[in-house]
Design a protein around this motif. Structure first.
Motif, PDB file in Angstrom:
ATOM      1  N   LEU A 213       0.879  -1.169   0.034  1.00  0.00           N
ATOM      2  CA  LEU A 213      -0.002   0.031   0.043  1.00  0.00           C
ATOM      3  C   LEU A 213       0.909   1.297   0.112  1.00  0.00           C
ATOM      4  N   SER A 214       2.067   1.171   0.862  1.00  0.00           N
ATOM      5  CA  SER A 214       2.736   2.270   0.705  1.00  0.00           C
ATOM      6  C   SER A 214       3.418   2.745  -0.752  1.00  0.00           C
ATOM      7  N   ARG A 215       3.372   1.777  -1.494  1.00  0.00           N
ATOM      8  CA  ARG A 215       3.818   1.943  -2.882  1.00  0.00           C
ATOM      9  C   ARG A 215       2.757   3.149  -3.703  1.00  0.00           C
ATOM     10  N   PHE A 216       1.481   2.958  -3.280  1.00  0.00           N
ATOM     11  CA  PHE A 216       0.734   4.248  -3.802  1.00  0.00           C
ATOM     12  C   PHE A 216       1.180   5.442  -3.322  1.00  0.00           C
ATOM     13  N   ASP A 217       1.595   5.608  -2.223  1.00  0.00           N
ATOM     14  CA  ASP A 217       2.143   7.033  -1.713  1.00  0.00           C
ATOM     15  C   ASP A 217       3.306   7.213  -2.289  1.00  0.00           C
ATOM     16  N   GLY A 218       4.323   6.384  -2.512  1.00  0.00           N
ATOM     17  CA  GLY A 218       5.421   6.769  -3.283  1.00  0.00           C
ATOM     18  C   GLY A 218       5.332   7.091  -4.660  1.00  0.00           C
ATOM     19  N   ALA A 219       4.227   6.565  -5.212  1.00  0.00           N
ATOM     20  CA  ALA A 219       3.923   6.759  -6.684  1.00  0.00           C
ATOM     21  C   ALA A 219       3.238   8.190  -6.916  1.00  0.00           C
ATOM     22  N   TYR A 220       2.257   8.578  -6.084  1.00  0.00           N
ATOM     23  CA  TYR A 220       1.367   9.778  -6.412  1.00  0.00           C
ATOM     24  C   TYR A 220       1.772  10.865  -5.348  1.00  0.00           C
ATOM     25  N   GLN A 221       2.643  10.553  -4.042  1.00  0.00           N
ATOM     26  CA  GLN A 221       2.701  11.575  -3.229  1.00  0.00           C
ATOM     27  C   GLN A 221       4.219  11.543  -3.117  1.00  0.00           C
ATOM     28  N   PRO A 222       5.255  11.402  -4.116  1.00  0.00           N
ATOM     29  CA  PRO A 222       6.588  11.234  -3.750  1.00  0.00           C
ATOM     30  C   PRO A 222       7.350  11.884  -2.879  1.00  0.00           C
ATOM     31  N   GLU A 224       6.307  13.951  -0.480  1.00  0.00           N
ATOM     32  CA  GLU A 224       5.937  14.153   0.636  1.00  0.00           C
ATOM     33  C   GLU A 224       6.680  12.966   1.505  1.00  0.00           C
ATOM     34  N   TYR A 225       6.929  11.681   0.738  1.00  0.00           N
ATOM     35  CA  TYR A 225       7.510  10.725   1.453  1.00  0.00           C
ATOM     36  C   TYR A 225       8.959  10.445   0.696  1.00  0.00           C
ATOM     37  N   ALA A 226       9.663  11.636   0.581  1.00  0.00           N
ATOM     38  CA  ALA A 226      10.909  11.655   0.062  1.00  0.00           C
ATOM     39  C   ALA A 226      12.153  10.782   0.517  1.00  0.00           C
ATOM     40  N   ASP A 227      11.801  10.488   1.961  1.00  0.00           N
ATOM     41  CA  ASP A 227      12.903   9.687   2.438  1.00  0.00           C
ATOM     42  C   ASP A 227      12.760   8.132   2.375  1.00  0.00           C
ATOM     43  N   ASN A 228      11.712   7.818   2.021  1.00  0.00           N
ATOM     44  CA  ASN A 228      11.304   6.440   2.433  1.00  0.00           C
ATOM     45  C   ASN A 228      10.430   5.774   0.943  1.00  0.00           C
ATOM     46  N   GLU A 229       9.208   5.795   0.834  1.00  0.00           N
ATOM     47  CA  GLU A 229       8.591   5.223  -0.205  1.00  0.00           C
ATOM     48  C   GLU A 229       8.768   6.039  -1.660  1.00  0.00           C
ATOM     49  N   GLY A 230       8.806   7.702  -1.483  1.00  0.00           N
ATOM     50  CA  GLY A 230       9.355   8.262  -2.659  1.00  0.00           C
ATOM     51  C   GLY A 230      10.532   8.459  -3.364  1.00  0.00           C
ATOM     52  N   TYR A 231      11.457   7.778  -2.347  1.00  0.00           N
ATOM     53  CA  TYR A 231      12.890   8.010  -2.823  1.00  0.00           C
ATOM     54  C   TYR A 231      13.138   7.566  -4.214  1.00  0.00           C
ATOM     55  N   GLN A 232      12.864   6.481  -4.435  1.00  0.00           N
ATOM     56  CA  GLN A 232      13.252   5.758  -5.737  1.00  0.00           C
ATOM     57  C   GLN A 232      12.793   6.767  -6.940  1.00  0.00           C
ATOM     58  N   LEU A 233      11.513   6.921  -6.814  1.00  0.00           N
ATOM     59  CA  LEU A 233      10.851   7.789  -7.914  1.00  0.00           C
ATOM     60  C   LEU A 233      11.505   9.171  -8.051  1.00  0.00           C
ATOM     61  N   ILE A 234      11.589   9.812  -6.926  1.00  0.00           N
ATOM     62  CA  ILE A 234      12.397  11.198  -7.221  1.00  0.00           C
ATOM     63  C   ILE A 234      13.647  11.127  -7.798  1.00  0.00           C
ATOM     64  N   ASN A 235      14.612   9.982  -7.327  1.00  0.00           N
ATOM     65  CA  ASN A 235      15.594   9.973  -8.135  1.00  0.00           C
ATOM     66  C   ASN A 235      15.592   9.569  -9.543  1.00  0.00           C
ATOM     67  N   SER A 236      14.621   8.797  -9.855  1.00  0.00           N
ATOM     68  CA  SER A 236      14.243   8.598 -11.204  1.00  0.00           C
ATOM     69  C   SER A 236      13.959   9.768 -11.938  1.00  0.00           C
ATOM     70  N   TYR A 237      13.189  10.633 -11.538  1.00  0.00           N
ATOM     71  CA  TYR A 237      12.544  12.217 -12.094  1.00  0.00           C
ATOM     72  C   TYR A 237      14.239  12.684 -12.271  1.00  0.00           C
ATOM     73  N   LEU A 238      14.979  12.917 -11.365  1.00  0.00           N
ATOM     74  CA  LEU A 238      16.239  13.404 -11.487  1.00  0.00           C
ATOM     75  C   LEU A 238      17.052  12.997 -12.807  1.00  0.00           C
ATOM     76  N   ALA A 239      17.261  11.532 -12.657  1.00  0.00           N
ATOM     77  CA  ALA A 239      17.970  11.045 -13.764  1.00  0.00           C
ATOM     78  C   ALA A 239      17.316  11.480 -15.238  1.00  0.00           C
ATOM     79  N   ILE A 240      15.795  11.361 -15.381  1.00  0.00           N
ATOM     80  CA  ILE A 240      15.183  11.788 -16.653  1.00  0.00           C
ATOM     81  C   ILE A 240      15.459  13.321 -16.966  1.00  0.00           C
ATOM     82  N   ASN A 241      15.379  13.903 -15.963  1.00  0.00           N
ATOM     83  CA  ASN A 241      15.723  15.372 -15.973  1.00  0.00           C
ATOM     84  C   ASN A 241      17.199  15.595 -16.644  1.00  0.00           C
TER      85      ASN A 241
END
Length: 379
Positions: A213-222, A224-241
């Motif tokens: 369930l926490s993966r939904f938070d990581g996907a749609y509120q990355p 707000e959960y930058a230190d845990n569930e959203g960490y991978q996605l944020i770094n993915s955004y940085l790589a793409i950028n």
């Protein structure tokens, strides 16, 4: 005879598969050469060597898929399915656990094997065979649809219990695609869609673990959960950028240097985006799209029901898995740990994908040979 067969090969699918798998092997090295040492405490070429071996075996699997008449699988569908279910059960007793999932069976001297990857193709063969046999009474829900759906759900539940949500969802989606293509009545189709929607709602509310369930938070509120569930996605955004249009150059990516977890598996497209830019991503998407589109074209050009459903299943598998992987690294879908077909690190996935692509090519070859024979007979 061999020359005659080679003339019927769909070289667009063959080229795309070879190009993607070879390119993927190179990108696995680029994505893992630092994390292999820093995170996994192995040599910088550890994952590359394993993927290169898998690629070599994948070439054999591709050739086998191309040369073995696809109708043979329809005759062997029962042992194929029962062996697959047996392996999925063995995982619970002897399986290796990694990333909180008990999904791999150790093979002494050879590494690990993931039965769930085999299950996707086994279920495609089973459903294509069953719905071919039941085509004359496909409108009878109890006789034609219910028994295969029960077996399908057994396989999905076994995968889901590992737990491997991503593979379970892919298996369910591809199975649904084959069922919808089998000619069932609209009322049954709408009923199944309603059941699937209800099951999805129930699974979300009571069937998923807190981690899932926490993966939904990581996907749609990355953020707000930058230190845990959203960490991978944020770094993915940085790589793409960081990549922009042309990328930073092969091997020159920053995010793979310990910032982007699983860079050589789930997030390899983020590494491609950073190092080769929008153009590199576009080429990969173009090749994946070519395989899927040609796969559906192969399904339309064959007049054999089994071959048509088998081609739909394989093309659907490659397309759906690609969408789920890309959806995860862009935040459109929750992360599920699904590899990008032909490109991500993973021996079992690469072997099964190349084998399934070989089956697509074989369906095309046999369809063309049969058409040629019919034209000669009519002349």
């Amino acid at each position: 005879m061999l020359v005659r067969i080679l003339k019927k090969v769909d070289f667009s699918i063959l080229f795309a598969v070879l190009a993607l798998s070879a390119f993927g092997t190179v990108m696995v090295y680029s994505a893992s050469m630092v994390s292999g040492v820093m995170v996994y405490e192995v040599t910088s070429d550890f994952f590359f060597k394993r993927q290169a071996i898998s690629w070599g075996l994948g070439l054999i699997a591709l050739f086998m898929g191309m040369m073995i008449p696809y109708k043979l699988y329809g005759k062997l569908f029962k042992p194929i399915l029962f062996v697959t279910i047996g392996l999925l059960i063995l995982v619970f007793f002897f399986g290796h656990t990694s990333n909180n999932a008990q999904s791999w069976l150790p093979i002494p001297g050879l590494g690990k094997f993931q039965p769930a990857e085999m299950a996707k193709m086994s279920l495609i063969i089973y459903l294509a065979t069953i719905f071919t046999k039941k085509s004359s009474y496909i409108e009878d829900f109890t006789k034609a649809l219910l028994p295969p759906i029960i077996l399908m759900m057994l396989v999905v539940v076994l995968i889901l219990r590992q737990p491997d949500l991503g593979t379970a969802l892919i298996t369910l989606a591809v199975s649904g695609l084959i069922i919808m293509s089998s000619g069932l009545r609209k009322v049954h189709l709408y009923s199944m869609l309603g059941i699937a929607l209800t099951a999805a709602v129930l699974m979300y509310n009571v069937g998923l673990s807190e981690e899932q369930l926490s993966r939904f938070d990581g996907a749609y509120q990355p953020f707000e959960y930058a230190d845990n569930e959203g960490y991978q996605l944020i770094n993915s955004y940085l790589a793409i950028n960081n990549g922009g249009l042309f990328g930073t150059g092969l091997g020159a990516g920053i995010q793979k240097l310990g910032y982007l977890p699983e860079a050589h598996t789930d997030f390899i497209m983020a590494v491609i985006a950073e190092e080769l830019g929008f153009i590199g991503v576009g080429v990969v998407l173009l090749l994946l799209g070519l395989i899927v589109i040609r796969g559906f074209y192969v399904s339309m050009e064959t007049h054999d029901t089994f071959g048509r459903l088998l081609a739909i299943g394989v093309a659907g598998l490659i397309g759906i898995q690609s969408i789920i992987n890309l959806g995860g690294l862009t935040g459109l879908l929750p992360l599920t740990g699904v590899p990008l077909p032909f490109v991500s690190y993973g021996g079992t996935s690469l072997l099964m994908m190349m084998f399934s692509a070989g089956i697509l090519i074989n369906i095309h070859i046999i369809s063309k040979l049969k058409k040629e024979q019919e034209e000669q007979a009519a002349a």
